[in-house]
Scaffold this motif. Structure first.
Motif, PDB file in Angstrom:
ATOM      1  N   GLY A   1       0.882  -1.382  -0.158  1.00  0.00           N
ATOM      2  CA  GLY A   1      -0.245  -0.289   0.118  1.00  0.00           C
ATOM      3  C   GLY A   1       0.819   1.424  -0.040  1.00  0.00           C
ATOM      4  O   GLY A   1       1.039   2.478  -0.542  1.00  0.00           O
TER       5      GLY A   1
ATOM      6  N   ARG B   1      -3.927  -0.400  -5.151  1.00  0.00           N
ATOM      7  CA  ARG B   1      -3.804  -0.131  -4.429  1.00  0.00           C
ATOM      8  C   ARG B   1      -4.784  -0.743  -2.907  1.00  0.00           C
ATOM      9  O   ARG B   1      -4.599  -0.923  -1.911  1.00  0.00           O
ATOM     10  CB  ARG B   1      -3.697   1.793  -3.484  1.00  0.00           C
ATOM     11  CG  ARG B   1      -2.929   2.055  -2.353  1.00  0.00           C
ATOM     12  CD  ARG B   1      -2.464   3.702  -2.087  1.00  0.00           C
ATOM     13  NE  ARG B   1      -3.660   4.055  -2.746  1.00  0.00           N
ATOM     14  CZ  ARG B   1      -4.006   5.798  -2.340  1.00  0.00           C
ATOM     15  NH1 ARG B   1      -2.455   6.505  -2.612  1.00  0.00           N
ATOM     16  NH2 ARG B   1      -4.663   6.644  -2.998  1.00  0.00           N
ATOM     17  N   GLY B   2      -5.677   0.156  -3.578  1.00  0.00           N
ATOM     18  CA  GLY B   2      -7.291  -0.461  -3.171  1.00  0.00           C
ATOM     19  C   GLY B   2      -7.125  -2.112  -2.641  1.00  0.00           C
ATOM     20  O   GLY B   2      -7.467  -2.237  -1.481  1.00  0.00           O
TER      21      GLY B   2
ATOM     22  N   CYS C   1      -4.269  -3.531  -1.756  1.00  0.00           N
ATOM     23  CA  CYS C   1      -3.744  -3.950  -0.477  1.00  0.00           C
ATOM     24  C   CYS C   1      -4.160  -3.332   0.976  1.00  0.00           C
ATOM     25  O   CYS C   1      -4.262  -4.030   2.079  1.00  0.00           O
ATOM     26  CB  CYS C   1      -1.982  -3.081  -0.945  1.00  0.00           C
ATOM     27  SG  CYS C   1      -1.077  -3.637  -2.603  1.00  0.00           S
ATOM     28  N   GLU C   2      -5.058  -1.744   0.154  1.00  0.00           N
ATOM     29  CA  GLU C   2      -5.970  -1.335   2.095  1.00  0.00           C
ATOM     30  C   GLU C   2      -6.928  -2.100   2.133  1.00  0.00           C
ATOM     31  O   GLU C   2      -7.607  -2.647   3.743  1.00  0.00           O
ATOM     32  CB  GLU C   2      -6.241   0.278   1.351  1.00  0.00           C
ATOM     33  CG  GLU C   2      -5.284   1.306   1.412  1.00  0.00           C
ATOM     34  CD  GLU C   2      -5.559   2.420   0.340  1.00  0.00           C
ATOM     35  OE1 GLU C   2      -5.113   3.216   0.213  1.00  0.00           O
ATOM     36  OE2 GLU C   2      -6.795   2.241  -0.751  1.00  0.00           O
ATOM     37  N   GLU C   3      -7.306  -3.039   1.371  1.00  0.00           N
ATOM     38  CA  GLU C   3      -8.610  -4.355   1.241  1.00  0.00           C
ATOM     39  C   GLU C   3      -8.196  -5.677   2.670  1.00  0.00           C
ATOM     40  O   GLU C   3      -8.832  -5.905   3.357  1.00  0.00           O
ATOM     41  CB  GLU C   3      -9.225  -4.134   0.503  1.00  0.00           C
ATOM     42  CG  GLU C   3     -10.255  -5.233   0.934  1.00  0.00           C
ATOM     43  CD  GLU C   3     -10.462  -6.530   1.254  1.00  0.00           C
ATOM     44  OE1 GLU C   3     -10.804  -7.273   1.625  1.00  0.00           O
ATOM     45  OE2 GLU C   3      -9.014  -7.651   0.206  1.00  0.00           O
TER      46      GLU C   3
ATOM     47  N   TRP D   1     -10.723  -0.713   5.159  1.00  0.00           N
ATOM     48  CA  TRP D   1     -11.634  -0.908   3.939  1.00  0.00           C
ATOM     49  C   TRP D   1     -11.687   0.917   3.621  1.00  0.00           C
ATOM     50  O   TRP D   1     -12.485   1.184   2.059  1.00  0.00           O
ATOM     51  CB  TRP D   1     -12.858  -1.325   4.507  1.00  0.00           C
ATOM     52  CG  TRP D   1     -13.987  -1.186   3.822  1.00  0.00           C
ATOM     53  CD1 TRP D   1     -15.034  -0.451   3.634  1.00  0.00           C
ATOM     54  CD2 TRP D   1     -14.480  -1.407   1.965  1.00  0.00           C
ATOM     55  NE1 TRP D   1     -15.729  -0.972   1.898  1.00  0.00           N
ATOM     56  CE2 TRP D   1     -15.136  -1.609   1.892  1.00  0.00           C
ATOM     57  CE3 TRP D   1     -13.262  -2.219   1.379  1.00  0.00           C
ATOM     58  CZ2 TRP D   1     -15.778  -1.809   0.106  1.00  0.00           C
ATOM     59  CZ3 TRP D   1     -13.825  -3.011  -0.279  1.00  0.00           C
ATOM     60  CH2 TRP D   1     -14.269  -1.946  -0.590  1.00  0.00           C
TER      61      TRP D   1
ATOM     62  N   ALA E   1      -9.686   1.456   0.924  1.00  0.00           N
ATOM     63  CA  ALA E   1      -9.486   0.411  -0.423  1.00  0.00           C
ATOM     64  C   ALA E   1     -10.853   0.924  -1.329  1.00  0.00           C
ATOM     65  O   ALA E   1     -11.195   0.870  -2.209  1.00  0.00           O
ATOM     66  CB  ALA E   1     -10.149  -1.146   0.406  1.00  0.00           C
ATOM     67  N   GLU E   2     -12.252   1.326  -0.225  1.00  0.00           N
ATOM     68  CA  GLU E   2     -13.621   1.492  -1.482  1.00  0.00           C
ATOM     69  C   GLU E   2     -13.003   3.430  -1.995  1.00  0.00           C
ATOM     70  O   GLU E   2     -13.644   2.586  -2.677  1.00  0.00           O
ATOM     71  CB  GLU E   2     -13.956   1.798  -0.611  1.00  0.00           C
ATOM     72  CG  GLU E   2     -16.102   1.968  -0.992  1.00  0.00           C
ATOM     73  CD  GLU E   2     -17.163   1.868   0.078  1.00  0.00           C
ATOM     74  OE1 GLU E   2     -17.777   1.535  -0.102  1.00  0.00           O
ATOM     75  OE2 GLU E   2     -16.900   2.216   1.192  1.00  0.00           O
TER      76      GLU E   2
ATOM     77  N   ASP F   1     -10.175   4.376  -3.306  1.00  0.00           N
ATOM     78  CA  ASP F   1      -9.315   3.487  -4.127  1.00  0.00           C
ATOM     79  C   ASP F   1      -9.974   3.187  -5.274  1.00  0.00           C
ATOM     80  O   ASP F   1      -9.803   3.290  -6.576  1.00  0.00           O
ATOM     81  CB  ASP F   1      -8.530   2.977  -3.906  1.00  0.00           C
ATOM     82  CG  ASP F   1      -7.267   4.230  -3.281  1.00  0.00           C
ATOM     83  OD1 ASP F   1      -6.774   5.491  -3.617  1.00  0.00           O
ATOM     84  OD2 ASP F   1      -6.251   3.845  -2.937  1.00  0.00           O
TER      85      ASP F   1
ATOM     86  N   SER G   1     -16.788  -7.157  -2.579  1.00  0.00           N
ATOM     87  CA  SER G   1     -16.423  -6.770  -1.586  1.00  0.00           C
ATOM     88  C   SER G   1     -17.662  -6.184  -0.417  1.00  0.00           C
ATOM     89  O   SER G   1     -18.152  -6.780   0.422  1.00  0.00           O
ATOM     90  CB  SER G   1     -15.080  -6.111  -1.244  1.00  0.00           C
ATOM     91  OG  SER G   1     -14.081  -5.946  -1.641  1.00  0.00           O
TER      92      SER G   1
END
Length: 599
Positions: A407, A432-433, A435-437, A442, A445-446, A448, A469
């Motif tokens: 991320g 990146r989303g 990796c964040e999720e 979240w 991630a959402e 991104d 998701s």
């Protein structure tokens, strides 16, 4: 677009030649591992060879050939040949394996033995001829090379090498005449003009050389080496502006190629650039590289390997030949051998940085991830805006489930993205989303994922990930389902996306009609995926097909699922699923709707 590996720089000589390709006998590609943890066969020691009978050596050699381990194959064949020195098949196989391994000095000795038995062996003639050229025995080189002819490609290679041998012997005019006499397919003139121009250039006939380079350039201005040869000639014989224009035209076709970027820097500084080659040996190496690189991309790996190894025999540090050889090894899934080749690229070459990126990717594939990351961090520390290196680093970290690290790495890339080019920029937010999720962020991630879709609407992988998701969390169910359906419409044969649709129906409680149907379809597409098998087992259980459910879960267990999933699967095999009541995903989804968090 969303491949784990971005396309490497194009280094082949041209994108021509759909013609038939001559090949050499047997499987001759090599892998010689350096590390004990590698799974490929290790190079045999002298003690290994001493302990084997002739038959044992032969069988070991055949096995090494099947494994594309040319170094071991050559050693075993030579061992077998010592016990049966009159066996012509062993001699031929030992010779070919030695060429494939790049041990040309040993191959020359074997080729001379081959020629005492079969004077018409064309590969042996070529190898001996190249050796003669290397040691400046030009008359002998021409004799041997001219006897290596047998088809459109080998005719061209032999003629170019013969021309360079003539130049080496002091007969530049004869060398050019030899090349010009060759008639053949429509792609011949490009090579003929390029190499005739280089010979004329080295012999001081600059005006004639320029005519040939210009003619080659008009035939194909997208050929890297033609562009370089012509631009270099222009920098010395016309002016820097003309050379710069040629480089800039190529840059528009393939942006930021390292050799073109170097040429632009030199010509903009007003420098007169030297010829592309400086000797008969370098010219011959260029001919072998040019054809070998093209064959690599046209399915002629065996013959390409011979040409590239011979090119590097003449010019061991030729960076383009090294990259093409490494690319060949990658194409036949031999990253360990590619690693060794990338390590040979000179540190002074503009292509070193590209070699480092590919080296890191191959090191990671060989489970040498820490080394890979160290190399890529070194590249990005030298240029914090090197998006290719940053992407490669992020992809390795993501593939190794280092989600916090990846991320941060993708963020480094996002911070320096060029404006515009929305489709290219979209992938950064998508990765990146992910990796964040996976690192339980979240909200980020959402955001991104939504940004990725804003930049590239209807991208199926993003639609699938975001929609899945949402449904898995029991929020935005209608919109999430629509997203997954749009993804499936675009990728109906993608097992992972079809699995998402089936699992989405499962999560909303539609087991009988849609979940089972789509999950069975996903299994047909990806039968060896543990997650899909696990999902189908769950769906079977919900519709009362309990024996089939346990079979699917057992299969999922045997397919090596994620470590955190294994205990859950084993518990289901032992006890089945809990009753699907108020704790069901569908019920939870409805509860979230009532709370104002979904739908």
């Amino acid at each position: 677009m969303f491949s784990n590996r971005f396309n490497r720089w194009t280094v082949a000589a041209i994108a021509l030649m759909g013609t038939a390709i001559a090949t050499v006998p047997g499987s001759v590609l090599a892998q010689t591992p350096d590390h004990p943890e590698n799974t490929a066969a290790q190079f045999p020691t002298r003690n290994d060879l001493k302990s084997l009978t002739g038959a044992g050596s032969y069988l070991a050699a055949r096995h090494a050939s099947v494994e594309r381990d040319a170094a071991s194959a050559a050693a075993f064949y030579r061992s077998a040949l010592r016990t049966d020195p009159k066996n012509n098949e062993l001699l031929d196989r030992a010779f070919i394996s030695s060429v494939a391994d790049g041990d040309i000095d040993e191959a020359v000795k074997l080729a001379e033995r081959v020629l005492t038995i079969d004077k018409t062996n064309r590969v042996a003639r070529l190898v001996v001829g190249v050796h003669d050229l290397k040691v400046k025995k030009y008359a002998a080189a021409q004799t041997n090379i001219n006897q290596s002819i047998r088809g459109p490609i080998t005719d061209l290679v032999a003629t170019l090498l013969s021309g360079w041998a003539a130049y080496g012997a002091g007969d530049a005019k004869g060398g050019v005449a030899t090349i010009d006499k060759l008639a053949g397919p429509e792609w011949y003139p490009l090579f003929k003009d390029l190499h005739a121009g280089m010979i004329l250039e080295l012999s001081g006939k600059e005006k004639d050389a320029g005519t040939r380079f210009e003619r080659a350039y008009k035939l194909d201005d997208s050929m890297l080496r033609v562009t370089e040869a012509y631009a270099r000639w222009l920098s010395r014989n016309k002016d820097s502006a003309a050379a710069t224009t040629v480089y800039q035209a190529f840059d528009k076709k393939l942006a930021r190629h390292p050799l073109i970027q170097e040429g632009l820097r030199e010509t903009k500084a007003g420098k007169k650039m030297p010829p592309l080659v400086d000797s008969a040996q370098a010219g011959a190496a260029e001919a072998l590289y040019g054809i070998g690189a093209t064959l690599t991309r046209r399915g002629g790996e065996d013959l390409a390997l011979v040409y590239l190894q011979l090119s590097l025999y003449l010019q061991p540090t030729h960076p383009l030949a090294l990259l093409s050889l490494a690319d060949l090894y990658e194409s036949v899934k031999r990253p360990q051998m590619a690693i060794k080749v990338y390590e040979r690229v000179p540190s002074t070459s503009p292509l070193k940085r590209n070699a480092q990126i590919q080296l890191a990717i191959d090191l990671d594939s060989a489970d040498r991830t820490d080394e890979a990351i160290k190399i890529l961090k070194g590249v990005t520390s030298e240029d914090a805006k090197d998006l290719e290196a940053i992407m490669a680093l992020g992809n390795i970290e993501r593939g190794r489930k280092r989600f916090g690290d990846c991320g941060a790495t993708y963020s480094q890339g996002v911070d320096v993205l060029p404006p515009g080019n929305d489709k290219a920029n979209s992938v950064w937010y998508y990765y990146r989303g992910i990796c964040e999720e996976r690192s339980k962020q979240w909200a980020k991630a959402e955001a991104d994922m939504k940004k990725a879709l804003e930049l590239q609407p209807d991208q199926p992988h993003v639609l699938n990930y975001l929609g899945y998701s949402w449904i898995d969390q029991g929020v935005n169910l209608d919109e999430g389902m629509k997203m997954i359906k749009r993804a499936v419409e675009q990728r109906p044969d993608d097992g992972y996306i079809v699995d998402s649709l089936g699992w989405a129906y499962y999560r909303i409680g539609n087991y009988e009609e849609e979940a089972v149907k789509n999950l069975e379809r996903a299994i047909d597409l990806k039968p060896e995926d543990p997650t899909i098998n696990d999902h189908l087992g769950d769906a079977y259980w919900r519709v009362g097909r309990t024996l089939e459910a346990k079979f699917q879960w057992s299969h999922a267990r045997d397919l090596k699922p994620e470590p955190e999933e294994l205990p859950k699967i084993e518990a289901k095999i032992a006890n089945g699923l809990a009753d699907d009541n108020s704790n069901s995903s569908a019920a939870q989804a409805e509860k979230r709707k009532d709370d104002g968090k979904g739908g």
